[in-house]
Motif scaffolding. Structure first.
Motif, PDB file in Angstrom:
ATOM      1  N   GLY A 150       0.789  -1.231   0.000  1.00  0.00           N
ATOM      2  CA  GLY A 150       0.000   0.000   0.000  1.00  0.00           C
ATOM      3  C   GLY A 150       0.817   1.274   0.000  1.00  0.00           C
ATOM      4  N   GLU A 151       2.140   1.190   0.091  1.00  0.00           N
ATOM      5  CA  GLU A 151       2.965   2.400   0.125  1.00  0.00           C
ATOM      6  C   GLU A 151       2.958   3.079  -1.246  1.00  0.00           C
ATOM      7  N   LEU A 152       2.724   4.400  -1.242  1.00  0.00           N
ATOM      8  CA  LEU A 152       2.688   5.173  -2.481  1.00  0.00           C
ATOM      9  C   LEU A 152       4.113   5.402  -2.966  1.00  0.00           C
ATOM     10  N   ILE A 153       4.409   4.973  -4.211  1.00  0.00           N
ATOM     11  CA  ILE A 153       5.758   5.128  -4.756  1.00  0.00           C
ATOM     12  C   ILE A 153       5.776   6.038  -5.976  1.00  0.00           C
ATOM     13  N   GLY A 154       4.623   6.441  -6.466  1.00  0.00           N
ATOM     14  CA  GLY A 154       4.590   7.328  -7.630  1.00  0.00           C
ATOM     15  C   GLY A 154       3.191   7.412  -8.212  1.00  0.00           C
ATOM     16  N   ILE A 155       3.106   7.820  -9.479  1.00  0.00           N
ATOM     17  CA  ILE A 155       1.818   7.942 -10.156  1.00  0.00           C
ATOM     18  C   ILE A 155       1.943   7.392 -11.577  1.00  0.00           C
ATOM     19  N   VAL A 156       0.792   7.054 -12.138  1.00  0.00           N
ATOM     20  CA  VAL A 156       0.702   6.637 -13.534  1.00  0.00           C
ATOM     21  C   VAL A 156      -0.134   7.680 -14.267  1.00  0.00           C
ATOM     22  N   GLU A 157       0.432   8.254 -15.331  1.00  0.00           N
ATOM     23  CA  GLU A 157      -0.273   9.275 -16.108  1.00  0.00           C
ATOM     24  C   GLU A 157      -0.618   8.716 -17.485  1.00  0.00           C
ATOM     25  N   ASN A 158      -1.823   9.036 -17.925  1.00  0.00           N
ATOM     26  CA  ASN A 158      -2.300   8.612 -19.245  1.00  0.00           C
ATOM     27  C   ASN A 158      -2.678   9.853 -20.047  1.00  0.00           C
ATOM     28  N   PHE A 159      -2.172   9.940 -21.279  1.00  0.00           N
ATOM     29  CA  PHE A 159      -2.424  11.100 -22.125  1.00  0.00           C
ATOM     30  C   PHE A 159      -3.157  10.651 -23.390  1.00  0.00           C
ATOM     31  N   ARG A 160      -4.254  11.327 -23.671  1.00  0.00           N
ATOM     32  CA  ARG A 160      -5.010  11.046 -24.890  1.00  0.00           C
ATOM     33  C   ARG A 160      -5.171  12.339 -25.687  1.00  0.00           C
ATOM     34  N   ASP A 161      -4.790  12.270 -26.932  1.00  0.00           N
ATOM     35  CA  ASP A 161      -4.901  13.435 -27.822  1.00  0.00           C
ATOM     36  C   ASP A 161      -6.380  13.693 -28.128  1.00  0.00           C
ATOM     37  N   ILE A 162      -6.833  14.903 -27.776  1.00  0.00           N
ATOM     38  CA  ILE A 162      -8.244  15.240 -27.969  1.00  0.00           C
ATOM     39  C   ILE A 162      -8.606  15.292 -29.458  1.00  0.00           C
TER      40      ILE A 162
END
Length: 740
Positions: A337-349
């Protein structure tokens, strides 16, 4: 001679019985019952042989005398027998204890090996099985009875998991290397039933106390489930990695230090960079956006506890080109459960718009459009579509209830009753500015609707205006009622403040009368003296007349000053202009107006003014009003206590001083009375508007509230300290002006 014989025989007999005792004890110690029983019987018979001659000598029946030499030799033999038995008994006892300990150790070891979860097989130096625990029997499908004594390779058959080729049992290698041997993880055991079981195992030598190998021990366990779980995890990672890299959106993983630690192929294509130039770089350097270094940063928000983010963001590629994306961000956590970072998702509009455009041109888009209109039709608000030719292709039920069916009519006809378009058409504003327009519409029923006009693109690409009207009639009515109530409250407050101020002016009348009476008497006396002189023909010089007239002018100016000060007080208290003022001068002006009426009531006014006080920024007339309010309150408290006769010489103290040690050394004003004081339970309410303990005709309850408001406008504070029955002290603190 007889005595010596008796002594020798007695000693020998006693020693032989002792030796028999030791021999009998060794039966229990050694467990060799028959051997030691025979030895004990022999020793016992030897003792009887010595006892018979001794008994005959003692009883007097002496057929012969024993040979002293032989008996002495027998005595020595007896001594040696007893010594040997005494020496060997502890030795046998020690051996017995060692055997018992060894047996107990073997039983403990056997029990331990049988109860552990891993399979255990022990062999001798030739590789024959000497021990097999229950787990090993289950895995090999063989009992210990049918396995003991057999070669290990017959019971423990292993093959390579990948090739299926037989593997050699590790026992021989253990004996050769005299060290622990571990098999690789690709090993399978084939049990008696032909079932293959994935295992991991190790073998170790069994050594005696001299370090010689006396056997080996093989420990192995069933890892089929673990292997299956590892395989599933491997497949899951492979599947996740495949999904990650084949995703249609650009994705990247960022650690808590804002460094990019993983990216997919789509992301590399979006930023047009190589993987080596992205991995390990700061996220805001690789793909900067509008939210970087702001509180809306995805990492900052997720570190603050947000679990999911989605918003439109403008990103800049390394080549300077900008693109708008829909970005979603979620936390990346370890299994614990320890937070180690983030995942980002990018979608071209742009791609999404192309998809939406294709959807609009499809049959499904038409069905969705109709479904939307069905939803809009049942809304309790006005909803209609207005095209650029002023026609209304759609109007919901609420619109038709108010204006009728719009089919074949223009918006300006059915809504506004006009024959041509409105001069300031709001639809044109929406089409030009591309933003929402807001306006109000009043229906024939007298209801008011808040209208919102927004740009709408139809499925064929034509631009229209979607108009939404919300009934705000009740809200307007409530706001109007609230404004009227606030206006009435403010009017009542103004009346109450005016009443307080008029009451203060009324109380000032006594002082004004005194201040005006003296100069009026002087003016009248001077004028009468001049008239009497003219009437009686006195020879009054011009210089005397000039002096009399000058005195009249001085007294007139004094009266004018009193009247002007009173007029300015009544008018200037409402003035918000702040000026540099001297506290002492303002207080003296206030006390000049109300000091006389204090003396009329028998109160002594003591003033203690500090010299060289700095100026403060305030409105002098508003500050006078505060001083008068506080002095009047102090006067009323003293008068209330005087009714009880508890005070003989009533006095009121007004003092000013400069606080030392404070920031900027503020100026303080204290008004001290010895009146009835304020009960502790009322201290928290004294500054509340309309709160008063006085009778209705003696106060409105706005004096302290108004005083507090005025002092706070001067960036000062006002506090009250009181002891019930002994009086109260009001403390005003005002910041000193900074002198350049």
């Amino acid at each position: 001679m007889i005595t010596l014989s008796i002594f020798i025989l007695s000693i020998a007999l006693m020693l032989q019985f002792t030796a028999a005792f030791f021999a009998f004890r060794l039966i229990r110690i050694t467990g060799k019952r028959m051997a030691w029983i025979l030895i004990s019987i022999g020793i016992f018979l030897m003792a009887i042989r010595r006892g018979i001659p001794l008994f005959k000598i003692i009883s007097g029946n002496i057929p012969y005398l024993p040979d002293i030499t032989n008996e002495f030799i027998g005595l020595i033999i007896s001594v040696l027998m007893v010594s040997g038995a005494a020496w060997i008994a502890p030795l046998f006892l020690s051996i017995k204890r060692s055997e018992d300990a060894l047996r107990e150790s073997r039983e403990w070891l056997s029990t331990t090996l049988k109860s552990i979860g891993d399979a255990v097989i022990a062999t001798d130096t030739k590789g024959s099985i000497t021990f097999m625990n229950q787990t090993a029997q289950i895995l090999t499908c063989r009992t210990e009875k049918e396995s003991i004594g057999k070669p290990l390779k017959e019971v423990f058959t292993i093959v390579d998991e990948k090739t299926g080729q037989p593997k050699e049992a590790p026992v021989i290698k253990v004996i050769q290397t005299r060290d622990i041997v571990t098999l690789d993880n690709q090993t399978q055991l084939i049990n008696k039933n032909g079932i293959k079981i994935s295992i991991d195992d190790s073998a170790a030598p069994i050594k005696n106390e001299k370090g010689d190998i006396i056997g080996t021990v093989l420990i192995f366990r069933d890892i089929t489930e673990r292997r299956r779980a590892q395989q599933e995890i491997k497949y899951a990672h492979r599947e996740l990695n495949q999904i990650f890299n084949t995703a249609a959106d650009g994705m990247r993983v960022i650690n808590r230090d804002f460094k990019v630690i993983r990216i997919n192929k789509k992301f590399l294509k979006m930023v047009n960079m190589s993987k080596d130039r992205v991995i390990g770089q700061k996220c805001y350097k690789v793909y900067p956006g509008t939210y970087c270094h702001t509180p809306n940063c995805s990492m900052k928000k997720i570190l603050a506890g947000v679990e999911y983010l989605e918003h439109d963001v403008e990103k800049e590629r390394p080549d300077g080109n900008k693109m708008t994306c829909i970005m979603t961000a979620t936390p990346l956590r370890r299994p614990d459960g320890e937070l180690i970072g983030i995942v980002e998702n990018f979608r071209d509009i742009t791609e999404r718009k192309q998809t939406e455009e294709a959807l609009r041109q499809s049959k499904t888009a038409k069905e969705e459009r109709q479904r939307l209109f069905s939803v809009l039709d049942v809304l309790p608000a006005i909803v209609y579509l207005q095209s650029t030719d002023y026609s209304i292709p759609f109007a919901n039920r609420k619109f038709q209830e108010l204006f009728g069916d719009p089919k074949g009519k223009h918006c300006y006809e059915i809504i506004h009753g006009l024959k041509k378009p409105c001069e300031e058409c709001r639809m044109s504003r929406v089409l030009d500015k591309k933003n929402i327009q807001k306006w109000e519409l009043t229906s024939s029923e007298g209801k008011t609707y808040e209208m919102y006009d927004n740009l709408f693109t139809d499925i064929d690409g034509s631009l229209m205006v979607l108009e939404l009207g919300i009934d705000i009639t009740d809200r307007i009515r409530m706001e109007k009622a609230r404004e009227e109530a606030e206006h009435k409250l403010e009017k009542q407050r103004a009346i109450a403040i005016l009443s307080d101020r008029l009451r203060s002016l009324g109380e000032m009348a006594t002082g004004m009368a005194h201040e005006l009476n003296q100069p009026l008497l002087g003016v009248r006396g001077l004028a009468e003296h001049i008239l009497i002189g003219f009437k009686r023909g006195w020879n009054i010089s011009e210089e005397t007349i000039r002096e009399k007239i000058r005195l009249i002018i001085e007294q007139t100016e004094r009266m004018t000053h009193v009247i002007e000060h009173t007029r300015m007080f009544a008018k200037g208290a409402d003035n918000c202009e702040l000026l540099p003022v001297q506290i002492n001068e303002v207080i003296k002006s206030s006390l000049d107006l109300i000091g006389v009426q204090l003396r009329f009531r028998g109160l002594t006014l003591n003033c203690e003014f500090a010299d060289d006080l700095p100026t403060v920024l305030a409105n002098p007339f508003s500050l006078e009003e505060v001083i008068m309010n506080l002095v009047n309150n102090a006067r009323d408290a003293i008068m209330e206590r005087m009714k009880t006769g508890a005070i003989e010489s009533p006095q009121l103290i007004v003092r000013t001083f400069r606080e030392t040690g404070g920031h900027g050394q503020p100026v303080k004003i204290e008004i001290i009375d010895h009146g009835v004081g304020i009960p502790q339970e009322l201290m928290s309410k004294v500054f509340e508007p309309f709160f008063t303990t006085k009778e209705p005709d003696k106060g409105t309850g706005l004096g302290l509230a108004l005083s507090k408001s005025i002092i706070e406008k001067f960036e000062g504070t006002i506090n009250i300290q009181s002891t019930p029955g002994l009086g109260a002290t009001v403390i005003i603190t005002l910041p000193a002006m900074i002198q350049n």
